[in-house]
Design a protein around this motif. Structure first.
Motif, PDB file in Angstrom:
ATOM      1  N   UNK A   1       0.824  -1.213   0.000  1.00 14.48           N
ATOM      2  CA  UNK A   1       0.000   0.000   0.000  1.00 14.48           C
ATOM      3  C   UNK A   1       0.857   1.261   0.000  1.00 14.48           C
ATOM      4  N   UNK A   2       1.938   1.263   0.795  1.00 15.29           N
ATOM      5  CA  UNK A   2       2.750   2.477   0.900  1.00 15.29           C
ATOM      6  C   UNK A   2       3.492   2.773  -0.399  1.00 15.29           C
ATOM      7  N   UNK A   3       4.039   1.724  -1.042  1.00 14.73           N
ATOM      8  CA  UNK A   3       4.736   1.932  -2.311  1.00 14.73           C
ATOM      9  C   UNK A   3       3.769   2.448  -3.371  1.00 14.73           C
ATOM     10  N   UNK A   4       2.573   1.870  -3.411  1.00 14.34           N
ATOM     11  CA  UNK A   4       1.590   2.271  -4.408  1.00 14.34           C
ATOM     12  C   UNK A   4       1.097   3.699  -4.188  1.00 14.34           C
ATOM     13  N   UNK A   5       0.869   4.050  -2.923  1.00 15.65           N
ATOM     14  CA  UNK A   5       0.328   5.390  -2.668  1.00 15.65           C
ATOM     15  C   UNK A   5       1.378   6.467  -2.948  1.00 15.65           C
ATOM     16  N   UNK A   6       2.649   6.172  -2.662  1.00 13.57           N
ATOM     17  CA  UNK A   6       3.710   7.131  -2.966  1.00 13.57           C
ATOM     18  C   UNK A   6       3.892   7.270  -4.480  1.00 13.57           C
ATOM     19  N   UNK A   7       3.791   6.140  -5.201  1.00 11.64           N
ATOM     20  CA  UNK A   7       3.888   6.187  -6.653  1.00 11.64           C
ATOM     21  C   UNK A   7       2.722   6.986  -7.238  1.00 11.64           C
ATOM     22  N   UNK A   8       1.531   6.793  -6.671  1.00  7.79           N
ATOM     23  CA  UNK A   8       0.354   7.524  -7.129  1.00  7.79           C
ATOM     24  C   UNK A   8       0.553   9.028  -6.973  1.00  7.79           C
ATOM     25  N   UNK A   9       1.112   9.443  -5.843  1.00  8.99           N
ATOM     26  CA  UNK A   9       1.362  10.868  -5.602  1.00  8.99           C
ATOM     27  C   UNK A   9       2.373  11.420  -6.608  1.00  8.99           C
ATOM     28  N   UNK A  10       3.431  10.681  -6.893  1.00 11.39           N
ATOM     29  CA  UNK A  10       4.430  11.132  -7.861  1.00 11.39           C
ATOM     30  C   UNK A  10       3.826  11.233  -9.259  1.00 11.39           C
ATOM     31  N   UNK A  11       2.995  10.249  -9.620  1.00  9.78           N
ATOM     32  CA  UNK A  11       2.324  10.280 -10.923  1.00  9.78           C
ATOM     33  C   UNK A  11       1.428  11.514 -11.013  1.00  9.78           C
ATOM     34  N   UNK A  12       0.718  11.804  -9.937  1.00  8.77           N
ATOM     35  CA  UNK A  12      -0.189  12.950  -9.907  1.00  8.77           C
ATOM     36  C   UNK A  12       0.565  14.259 -10.153  1.00  8.77           C
ATOM     37  N   UNK A  13       1.697  14.444  -9.484  1.00  8.67           N
ATOM     38  CA  UNK A  13       2.490  15.655  -9.680  1.00  8.67           C
ATOM     39  C   UNK A  13       3.007  15.754 -11.115  1.00  8.67           C
ATOM     40  N   UNK A  14       3.440  14.599 -11.655  1.00  9.25           N
ATOM     41  CA  UNK A  14       3.931  14.584 -13.035  1.00  9.25           C
ATOM     42  C   UNK A  14       2.812  14.888 -14.025  1.00  9.25           C
ATOM     43  N   UNK A  15       1.586  14.422 -13.724  1.00  8.31           N
ATOM     44  CA  UNK A  15       0.439  14.719 -14.588  1.00  8.31           C
ATOM     45  C   UNK A  15       0.163  16.214 -14.632  1.00  8.31           C
ATOM     46  N   UNK A  16       0.245  16.867 -13.477  1.00  9.90           N
ATOM     47  CA  UNK A  16      -0.006  18.309 -13.424  1.00  9.90           C
ATOM     48  C   UNK A  16       0.979  19.074 -14.303  1.00  9.90           C
ATOM     49  N   UNK A  17       2.219  18.612 -14.324  1.00  8.01           N
ATOM     50  CA  UNK A  17       3.226  19.269 -15.150  1.00  8.01           C
ATOM     51  C   UNK A  17       3.029  18.951 -16.635  1.00  8.01           C
ATOM     52  N   UNK A  18       2.780  17.655 -16.930  1.00 11.66           N
ATOM     53  CA  UNK A  18       2.670  17.226 -18.333  1.00 11.66           C
ATOM     54  C   UNK A  18       1.462  17.851 -19.033  1.00 11.66           C
TER      55      UNK A  18
END
Length: 270
Positions: free
Chosen positions: A154-171
């Motif tokens: 759960x922790x690895x997935x939720x941290x990855x989700x947060x990083x993806x979210x930030x990258x989406x905002x930029x992209x």
């Protein structure tokens, strides 16, 4: 990038005994709470589901009965969890379809009032699927050019989700999107309310999709012999249908919404 937040945004991920919202249980929850000032706090907790974990599920997330037999049940941690999430909007990956309704179901079983009304819900998967059509593993590779270490925890997935979210905002900063009606606009912006509107499934009444809203805002059944009919009309012509659903294997949140509609209908007749 720092998120523009009016109140905390809690990214969360669940590992469970299965995918049936009505009968399965949480075995692990991880929450990454982002504050308006940019600070963050992570809470990860394993949970005793009080039912056996199927081997098929254990092989996916790596959590076995032995790992949680001495952990607290969800009911024991529910109040503290609700307090930690108080005044927070919610975000996750496929969270609108699975994690939010599963969490709501557990709170209802525990007898803890966790009000979803008024919260903004941001589903990172919906941003991804509408803009690129991929999975979390592919999203992390696509947006962050990384591979998830210890995937399906759960922790690895939720941290990855947060990083993806930030990258989406930029992209997708300034990227135009055309919806099914042909309307063009820029949907992915650094604003939780706008992202809530873009990712939230607005026509679903009860998360499980047993009821949906029509264009007039009326609740309609979305399954069975009464599919497409207004719920209020069915309860008027066939009152026993409410009892059948309340005694059936439907999620507690679905039953809660059914009761709200029934009481509202009864009040109108007075």
């Amino acid at each position: 990038m720092q998120l523009k937040l009016k109140r905390p945004l809690a990214f969360f991920d669940l590992e469970t005994t299965g995918v049936n919202i009505a009968s399965d249980r949480i075995v692990e929850i991880s929450i990454l709470k982002i504050m308006p000032d940019g600070s963050s706090e992570v809470k990860t907790k394993r949970v005793n589901p009080l039912i056996p974990i199927p081997i098929e599920s254990s092989l996916i997330h790596g959590i076995y009965d032995e790992d949680v037999k001495d952990e607290a049940s969800f009911k024991q941690i529910a109040k503290g969890l609700a307090q930690f999430l108080e005044h927070s909007d919610l975000a996750g990956y496929n969270s609108n379809k699975f994690d939010v309704p599963m969490l709501m179901e557990e709170f209802l079983r525990a007898g803890v009032d966790f009000d979803i009304e008024g919260r903004k819900l941001v589903d990172v998967q919906n941003i991804f699927h509408q803009m690129e059509q991929r999975t979390l593993k592919a999203a992390y590779k696509f947006y962050c050019n990384k591979s998830i270490e210890n995937a399906h925890s759960a922790e690895a997935d939720v941290k990855a989700t947060y990083e993806v979210f930030l990258a989406q905002l930029e992209k997708y900063d300034g990227v135009e999107f055309e919806d099914k009606s042909g309307k063009k606009y820029v949907p992915v912006v650094n604003d939780v309310e706008a992202l809530h509107k873009f990712t939230y499934i607005r026509d679903v009444v009860d998360f499980a999709g047993r009821m949906v809203y029509d264009v007039k805002g009326r609740e309609l059944f979305n399954f069975g012999k009464h599919k497409g009919k207004p719920v209020e009309d069915v309860f008027t012509t066939e009152p026993t249908y409410y009892d059948w659903m309340m005694n059936g294997d439907f999620p507690l949140y679905t039953k809660k919404k059914l009761t709200e509609i029934r009481l509202r209908n009864a009040f109108k007749k007075k």
